[in-house]
Scaffold this motif. Sequence first.
Motif, PDB file in Angstrom:
ATOM      1  N   LEU A 171       6.514  12.896  15.347  1.00 38.18           N
ATOM      2  CA  LEU A 171       7.239  14.051  15.395  1.00 38.18           C
ATOM      3  C   LEU A 171       8.144  14.255  16.690  1.00 38.18           C
ATOM      4  CD1 LEU A 171       5.951  16.710  17.025  1.00 38.18           C
ATOM      5  CD2 LEU A 171       4.838  16.611  14.516  1.00 38.18           C
ATOM      6  N   ASP A 172       9.265  14.926  16.783  1.00 42.14           N
ATOM      7  CA  ASP A 172       9.824  15.240  17.998  1.00 42.14           C
ATOM      8  C   ASP A 172       9.461  16.688  18.331  1.00 42.14           C
ATOM      9  OD1 ASP A 172      11.505  15.997  19.878  1.00 42.14           O
ATOM     10  OD2 ASP A 172      13.268  15.139  19.225  1.00 42.14           O
ATOM     11  N   ALA A 173       8.672  16.639  19.247  1.00 45.92           N
ATOM     12  CA  ALA A 173       7.947  17.981  19.625  1.00 45.92           C
ATOM     13  C   ALA A 173       9.051  19.035  20.103  1.00 45.92           C
ATOM     14  CB  ALA A 173       7.089  17.716  20.861  1.00 45.92           C
ATOM     15  N   LEU A 174      10.197  18.506  20.505  1.00 47.36           N
ATOM     16  CA  LEU A 174      11.193  19.283  21.244  1.00 47.36           C
ATOM     17  C   LEU A 174      11.713  20.137  20.117  1.00 47.36           C
ATOM     18  CD1 LEU A 174      13.180  20.494  23.399  1.00 47.36           C
ATOM     19  CD2 LEU A 174      14.806  18.778  22.736  1.00 47.36           C
ATOM     20  N   ASN A 175      11.933  19.541  18.929  1.00 52.89           N
ATOM     21  CA  ASN A 175      12.438  20.331  17.733  1.00 52.89           C
ATOM     22  C   ASN A 175      11.584  21.369  17.318  1.00 52.89           C
ATOM     23  OD1 ASN A 175      14.622  18.695  17.240  1.00 52.89           O
ATOM     24  ND2 ASN A 175      13.747  17.301  15.958  1.00 52.89           N
ATOM     25  N   TRP A 176      10.269  21.068  17.310  1.00 52.76           N
ATOM     26  CA  TRP A 176       9.381  22.038  16.884  1.00 52.76           C
ATOM     27  C   TRP A 176       9.308  23.452  17.827  1.00 52.76           C
ATOM     28  CZ3 TRP A 176       7.630  23.090  12.136  1.00 52.76           C
ATOM     29  CH2 TRP A 176       7.654  22.083  11.267  1.00 52.76           C
ATOM     30  N   PHE A 177       9.320  22.969  19.253  1.00 47.33           N
ATOM     31  CA  PHE A 177       9.317  24.146  20.296  1.00 47.33           C
ATOM     32  C   PHE A 177      10.390  24.968  20.175  1.00 47.33           C
ATOM     33  CE2 PHE A 177       6.257  21.212  22.725  1.00 47.33           C
ATOM     34  CZ  PHE A 177       5.221  21.793  22.229  1.00 47.33           C
ATOM     35  N   GLU A 221      21.484  23.255  18.147  1.00 46.73           N
ATOM     36  CA  GLU A 221      22.691  22.588  18.413  1.00 46.73           C
ATOM     37  C   GLU A 221      23.909  23.359  18.911  1.00 46.73           C
ATOM     38  OE1 GLU A 221      23.868  19.742  15.347  1.00 46.73           O
ATOM     39  OE2 GLU A 221      25.824  19.855  16.288  1.00 46.73           O
ATOM     40  N   VAL A 222      24.204  24.447  18.217  1.00 46.74           N
ATOM     41  CA  VAL A 222      25.315  25.299  18.621  1.00 46.74           C
ATOM     42  C   VAL A 222      24.955  25.751  20.087  1.00 46.74           C
ATOM     43  CG1 VAL A 222      26.075  27.684  18.309  1.00 46.74           C
ATOM     44  CG2 VAL A 222      25.887  26.017  16.360  1.00 46.74           C
ATOM     45  N   LEU A 223      23.803  26.145  20.347  1.00 40.56           N
ATOM     46  CA  LEU A 223      23.291  26.644  21.645  1.00 40.56           C
ATOM     47  C   LEU A 223      23.513  25.632  22.680  1.00 40.56           C
ATOM     48  CD1 LEU A 223      22.363  29.201  23.156  1.00 40.56           C
ATOM     49  CD2 LEU A 223      20.205  28.282  22.848  1.00 40.56           C
ATOM     50  N   ASN A 224      23.171  24.443  22.507  1.00 45.90           N
ATOM     51  CA  ASN A 224      23.190  23.323  23.352  1.00 45.90           C
ATOM     52  C   ASN A 224      24.947  23.028  23.927  1.00 45.90           C
ATOM     53  OD1 ASN A 224      20.592  22.736  23.742  1.00 45.90           O
ATOM     54  ND2 ASN A 224      20.640  21.262  22.297  1.00 45.90           N
ATOM     55  N   ARG A 225      25.746  22.812  22.649  1.00 44.50           N
ATOM     56  CA  ARG A 225      26.913  22.620  23.057  1.00 44.50           C
ATOM     57  C   ARG A 225      27.664  23.758  23.829  1.00 44.50           C
ATOM     58  NH1 ARG A 225      28.922  18.475  19.729  1.00 44.50           N
ATOM     59  NH2 ARG A 225      27.816  17.995  17.777  1.00 44.50           N
ATOM     60  N   ARG A 226      27.373  25.023  23.295  1.00 37.89           N
ATOM     61  CA  ARG A 226      28.068  26.052  24.154  1.00 37.89           C
ATOM     62  C   ARG A 226      27.333  26.159  25.394  1.00 37.89           C
ATOM     63  NH1 ARG A 226      25.904  30.475  27.023  1.00 37.89           N
ATOM     64  NH2 ARG A 226      26.920  32.125  26.715  1.00 37.89           N
ATOM     65  N   PRO A 489      10.782   7.570  30.268  1.00 36.62           N
ATOM     66  CA  PRO A 489      10.578   8.781  30.556  1.00 36.62           C
ATOM     67  C   PRO A 489      11.431   9.831  29.680  1.00 36.62           C
ATOM     68  CG  PRO A 489      11.913   7.635  32.289  1.00 36.62           C
ATOM     69  CD  PRO A 489      11.357   6.660  31.332  1.00 36.62           C
ATOM     70  N   MET A 490      11.116  10.923  29.566  1.00 38.19           N
ATOM     71  CA  MET A 490      11.957  11.906  28.776  1.00 38.19           C
ATOM     72  C   MET A 490      13.375  12.116  29.299  1.00 38.19           C
ATOM     73  SD  MET A 490      10.633  15.677  28.110  1.00 38.19           S
ATOM     74  CE  MET A 490      11.105  16.354  29.762  1.00 38.19           C
ATOM     75  N   GLN A 491      14.231  11.792  28.316  1.00 43.01           N
ATOM     76  CA  GLN A 491      15.703  11.937  28.986  1.00 43.01           C
ATOM     77  C   GLN A 491      16.263  13.440  29.068  1.00 43.01           C
ATOM     78  OE1 GLN A 491      17.336   9.245  30.042  1.00 43.01           O
ATOM     79  NE2 GLN A 491      15.454   8.196  29.639  1.00 43.01           N
ATOM     80  N   THR A 492      16.913  13.726  29.724  1.00 40.55           N
ATOM     81  CA  THR A 492      17.229  15.204  30.079  1.00 40.55           C
ATOM     82  C   THR A 492      18.993  15.219  30.164  1.00 40.55           C
ATOM     83  OG1 THR A 492      17.096  15.154  32.337  1.00 40.55           O
ATOM     84  CG2 THR A 492      15.288  16.031  31.101  1.00 40.55           C
ATOM     85  N   ARG A 493      19.525  16.302  29.959  1.00 38.21           N
ATOM     86  CA  ARG A 493      21.080  16.560  30.192  1.00 38.21           C
ATOM     87  C   ARG A 493      20.981  17.982  30.468  1.00 38.21           C
ATOM     88  NH1 ARG A 493      26.125  14.514  28.868  1.00 38.21           N
ATOM     89  NH2 ARG A 493      27.606  16.066  28.344  1.00 38.21           N
ATOM     90  N   GLU A 494      21.881  18.131  31.542  1.00 32.21           N
ATOM     91  CA  GLU A 494      22.190  19.600  31.973  1.00 32.21           C
ATOM     92  C   GLU A 494      23.510  20.121  31.450  1.00 32.21           C
ATOM     93  OE1 GLU A 494      23.576  19.874  36.058  1.00 32.21           O
ATOM     94  OE2 GLU A 494      22.480  21.474  36.461  1.00 32.21           O
ATOM     95  N   GLY A 495      23.197  21.335  30.900  1.00 27.81           N
ATOM     96  CA  GLY A 495      24.417  22.198  30.364  1.00 27.81           C
ATOM     97  C   GLY A 495      24.142  23.414  31.656  1.00 27.81           C
ATOM     98  N   PHE A 496      24.046  24.683  30.944  1.00 25.74           N
ATOM     99  CA  PHE A 496      23.426  25.710  31.895  1.00 25.74           C
ATOM    100  C   PHE A 496      22.240  25.333  32.553  1.00 25.74           C
ATOM    101  CE2 PHE A 496      21.695  29.610  33.280  1.00 25.74           C
ATOM    102  CZ  PHE A 496      22.493  30.267  34.208  1.00 25.74           C
ATOM    103  N   PRO A 500      15.496  18.675  27.824  1.00 25.67           N
ATOM    104  CA  PRO A 500      14.998  17.550  27.379  1.00 25.67           C
ATOM    105  C   PRO A 500      15.787  17.107  26.156  1.00 25.67           C
ATOM    106  CG  PRO A 500      13.118  18.955  27.571  1.00 25.67           C
ATOM    107  CD  PRO A 500      14.261  19.726  27.877  1.00 25.67           C
ATOM    108  N   LEU A 501      16.107  15.930  25.906  1.00 28.46           N
ATOM    109  CA  LEU A 501      16.964  15.406  24.720  1.00 28.46           C
ATOM    110  C   LEU A 501      15.956  15.086  23.579  1.00 28.46           C
ATOM    111  CD1 LEU A 501      19.643  13.046  26.416  1.00 28.46           C
ATOM    112  CD2 LEU A 501      19.713  15.337  25.666  1.00 28.46           C
ATOM    113  N   GLY A 502      14.565  15.124  23.805  1.00 26.21           N
ATOM    114  CA  GLY A 502      13.718  14.886  22.545  1.00 26.21           C
ATOM    115  C   GLY A 502      12.434  14.475  23.334  1.00 26.21           C
ATOM    116  N   LEU A 503      11.303  14.559  22.567  1.00 26.24           N
ATOM    117  CA  LEU A 503       9.988  14.101  23.171  1.00 26.24           C
ATOM    118  C   LEU A 503       9.278  13.688  21.752  1.00 26.24           C
ATOM    119  CD1 LEU A 503       8.045  13.468  25.446  1.00 26.24           C
ATOM    120  CD2 LEU A 503       7.119  15.796  24.934  1.00 26.24           C
ATOM    121  N   GLN A 504       9.286  12.538  21.519  1.00 22.72           N
ATOM    122  CA  GLN A 504       8.630  11.621  20.242  1.00 22.72           C
ATOM    123  C   GLN A 504       7.195  11.666  20.709  1.00 22.72           C
ATOM    124  OE1 GLN A 504      10.735  11.466  17.727  1.00 22.72           O
ATOM    125  NE2 GLN A 504       9.092  11.224  16.390  1.00 22.72           N
TER     126      GLN A 504
END
Length: 512
Positions: A171-177, A221-226, A489-496, A500-504
């Motif tokens: 599973l993608d742990a990020l989704n569940w967190f 997803e909305v929060l990420n985009r915003r 490694p776990m990929q990341t992207r910076e908004g504010f 992490p982009l996911g953790l399988q």
Amino acid sequence: MFVTLQSVPFILLGLAVAYYLVPYLQKSHLRDIPSAGFAAFTNVWLLLQARQGKKYLTIDEAHKKYGKLVRISPTQVSIADDEAILSVYGHGNGFLKADFYDAFVSIRRGLFNTRDRAEHSRKRKTVSHTFSAKSIGQFEQYIHGNVEEFVKQWNRLSDLQGDPKTGYVSLDALNWFNYLAFDIIGDLAFGAPFGMLEKGQDIAEMRLDPKDPPKYVAAVEVLNRRGEVSATLGCMPSLIPFAKYIPDRFFYEGLQAVQHLAGIAIARVNERLKPEVMANNTRVDLLARLMEGKDENGNQLERAELTAEALTQLIAGSDTTSNTTCAILYWCMITPHVIPKLRKTLDDALPKDIEVPTHAMVKEIPYLQWVIWETMRIHSTSSMGLPREIPAGFGPIVICGHTFQAGDVLSVPSYTIHRSKEIWGADAEEFVPERWNPERLTARQKAAFIPFSHGPRACVGRNVAEMELLVICATVFRLFEFEMHQDGPMQTREGFLRKPLGLQVGMRRRRV
Ligand code: HEM
């Protein structure tokens, strides 16, 4: 004077040069500070870094190349020096949040994006007692209930979908967190969880107007985009009114996300304030506390302000926690010995028959706390230098040997400070929870640790965040086992935030 057709391009070129040169020349006192790329001439440089989701990293690289002071826009200087933390963010220095925060306003200004000092003090007074270490005890029941639901769902997944040989379910742990953090903040700020854990899905009701019929959107997803679009437009606030015309889906979808996110708060506040709900209310949640808040005339907050504040809590208190939890799991998994040591510590400290411990049971377990702090240092969920402006009437002020004037914007880059070898030693890039042992930790390191920022605009929800992280981590590492199911490694992207982009991972109920 005649303007010939041939001279038009030269006039336009001259105007363009003047447009960039004038702000540069006006800030002549900043000219001796090295500029990252063409940042000294235009905000476009900073905007482009933010658009690519790696502003913190480019600025980190610029500091490695040029030293502690780097100009990152015509008006903004990044100061990678822990001595500057007090001067830039401390109480009583008079600095204000810069116009970067204008890009984060929707409905109306809330606690996070209010720039005016008096307005901020009023808003902060309304909520700060709610978040005090004493008061947050009443919120624990809502955190506990959702962590129990999380455990139920992971147990179910492990039992029903685990690989017959290994028992691990992928599973993608990020989704569940994220589901967990959103359900907790929904419960805390809006009176009920979003139901994401139960559905195993990123979904929330949204209404742009309380009278509109409901629509459903993916809230995470909305929060990420915003976050991404606001953090990008914040680098060039003059672009905000024109952003919807930029031929880049990023801006169009981001602006839509800003509206949808507000719509989520409008729908939930609407639900919570229905007379039949209010009549039977026994809840002691954040919204109840906000409703007790008064404005400067002693009146209760009106609906729009109440909604804006509830929205602020939703934004500030959701993915901050889930991104941090995901980073904790990642760093523990890739660092040998940490999980066995953590599990043994938890087994020794907690009663056997308890699945989800209380805050009181986990708040004094040093190794658990060290693991959390070490992740917050090395991952830096809030990675950027938070911009503060020296207001008119202040200055000149000397910081790190340089004189700054009113109108200058200063920031101390958290990621760079958290990874500085000068502060943390040669192993600054390594995950070493033991560095938080009080016998080893230096006063300088303690002061340079700023995951929640510092001073009057520091995180008001810190106590709630720390309670959540302690309870979630104690539960997850004691009840479940993991194996890495992703390469690299776990990929990341910076908004504010640095997300992490996911953790399988493979997850199963604990066997040993
Ligand atoms: C690990 C979790 C968290 C981290 C790393 C974090 C970090 C931060 C940081 C760095 C700031 C300063 C932002 C700035 O100056 O622009 C901040 C502000 C804020 N945080 Fe948090 N936060 C977390 C969790 C929470 C939670 C759970 C809540 C609420 C339930 C919350 C509510 C707020 C609010 C309302 C502000 C604005 C405060 C003000 O301007 O007066 N945060 N947070």
